[in-house]
Design an enzyme around this catalytic site. Structure first.
Site, PDB file in Angstrom:
ATOM      1  N   GLY A 145     -12.299  45.585   3.626  1.00 56.57           N
ATOM      2  CA  GLY A 145     -11.972  45.910   5.012  1.00 56.57           C
ATOM      3  C   GLY A 145     -12.926  45.325   6.029  1.00 56.57           C
ATOM      4  N   SER A 146     -13.394  44.094   5.814  1.00 55.75           N
ATOM      5  CA  SER A 146     -14.356  43.534   6.773  1.00 55.75           C
ATOM      6  C   SER A 146     -13.711  43.275   8.136  1.00 55.75           C
ATOM      7  CB  SER A 146     -14.983  42.254   6.223  1.00 55.75           C
ATOM      8  OG  SER A 146     -14.037  41.214   6.116  1.00 55.75           O
TER       9      SER A 146
ATOM     10  N   LEU B 130       3.298  42.799   0.464  1.00 58.75           N
ATOM     11  CA  LEU B 130       4.390  42.387   1.335  1.00 58.75           C
ATOM     12  C   LEU B 130       5.074  43.628   1.876  1.00 58.75           C
ATOM     13  CD1 LEU B 130       6.003  39.470  -0.710  1.00 58.75           C
ATOM     14  CD2 LEU B 130       4.588  39.294   1.345  1.00 58.75           C
ATOM     15  N   LEU B 131       5.378  43.617   3.148  1.00 60.31           N
ATOM     16  CA  LEU B 131       6.010  44.765   3.786  1.00 60.31           C
ATOM     17  C   LEU B 131       7.521  44.701   3.621  1.00 60.31           C
ATOM     18  CD1 LEU B 131       3.895  44.721   7.044  1.00 60.31           C
ATOM     19  CD2 LEU B 131       3.699  46.381   5.178  1.00 60.31           C
TER      20      LEU B 131
ATOM     21  N   HIS C 184      -4.519  35.563   9.450  1.00 62.92           N
ATOM     22  CA  HIS C 184      -4.320  34.694   8.291  1.00 62.92           C
ATOM     23  C   HIS C 184      -5.374  33.591   8.317  1.00 62.92           C
ATOM     24  CE1 HIS C 184      -2.106  32.737   5.071  1.00 62.92           C
ATOM     25  NE2 HIS C 184      -2.225  31.592   5.717  1.00 62.92           N
TER      26      HIS C 184
END
Length: 311
Positions: free
Chosen positions: A14-15, A94-95, A111
């Site tokens: 979670g950077s 993937l959502l 991205h």
């Protein structure tokens, strides 16, 4: 207080989430607040970091669950915490199409390439294999196309002689940490001022969701109907307003007669008994909240009304 309530989805350390969080606390008048960090791995290190910083967290393994079923679990948590926008920060899932549709225009991703080049995985390997001298990162809106949504901002990073995928990734990550908070903050600062507050009130109602309808943000009850719309300069009328359901044209006419500076008969929606409430002056947000709740009740399916009201 920030009007945009951000939910951040992570899968690991979670950077980028941390960059968003610390930037929000350093930025004067930051227009967003992180209210939830959720992960598809309960052991994701980023959850512990967020919890230490006083942020609500949620971890749930996706193992054994279909994409839509897992997204429904995450989405329930987003709604429970009043999230108005979602930021993907190293989220390796993937959502589902339904999730993407319901959060259209309100879901961001970062991205590690200069999109539209090098979508998907193994980006840095592809950059090096192509012999490119420049790479970078991109913030974009999430759509049904993988890494294909509208680009909101980019940062360029030079590819150095002798770079490996790991060394290039490390430098691009630094750029990501600078770019993501700035782009997201700018997005909220450019939004019409009443919309984030209206959105937070509407989406706090049970099983409420948002999607564009007739070119405007609309709010609907899942399994039911639309109960509100945000209208801004519709057909050049110069008015910023909330459209909700009145009991009918009789109440609509009475309201307009009583306070024509506040209420109006909206085009297209007016004949069906909807009422327009202006938001471009001093706004009584408690009154707006009551109207949203009332309109929600007029639109919700019976099974949900019984759960909420007990009747």
């Amino acid at each position: 207080m920030a009007e945009a309530r951000l939910g951040v989805l992570i899968s690991g350390r979670g950077s980028n989430m941390a960059a968003l969080l610390h930037a929000s606390r350093l930025m004067a008048d930051c227009p967003y607040e992180i209210v939830l960090v959720a992960a598809n791995d309960p052991q994701a290190p980023g959850l512990a970091m967020a919890a230490a910083e006083g942020i609500a967290t949620f971890g749930q393994s996706h193992q054994g669950l279909g994409r839509a079923a897992f997204d429904a679990i995450i989405e329930a948590e987003l709604h429970r915490h009043g999230v108005t926008h979602v930021a993907l920060a190293g989220y390796m899932r993937l959502l589902s199409p339904g999730f993407v549709e319901r959060w259209a225009g309100r879901c961001f991703n970062i991205h590690p390439s200069l999109l539209p080049a090098h979508k998907g995985l193994h980006v840095h390997e592809a950059v090096l294999a192509a012999g490119e001298t420049m790479s970078g990162c991109t913030v974009h809106l999430v759509t049904a196309e993988l890494d294909g949504g509208p680009i909101l901002g980019q940062a360029r990073v030079a590819v150095l002689p002798g770079d490996t995928p790991e060394s290039l990734a490390a430098r691009i990550l630094i750029a990501e940490h600078q770019l993501y908070p700035r782009v997201i903050a700018n997005q909220f600062r450019s939004v019409s001022e009443p919309l984030p507050r209206l959105r937070a009130l509407a989406l706090a109602l049970p099983e409420a969701a948002e999607k564009l309808s007739h070119g405007a943000p609309g709010f609907f009850v899942q399994g039911g109907k639309f109960f509100a719309y945000f209208s801004e300069n519709h057909h050049g009328n110069g008015i910023t307003a909330l459209l909700v359901k009145a009991s009918g044209v009789e109440e609509q006419a009475m309201l307009i007669e009583q306070d024509p500076e506040l209420y109006f008969r909206p085009a297209y929606f007016g004949p069906a008994g909807w009422i327009g409430i202006r938001l471009d002056a001093a706004t009584d947000w408690e009154m707006i909240g009551r109207w949203l709740e009332r309109s929600w009740q007029a639109s919700a399916p019976r099974r949900l009304l019984r759960l909420v009201t007990g009747q």
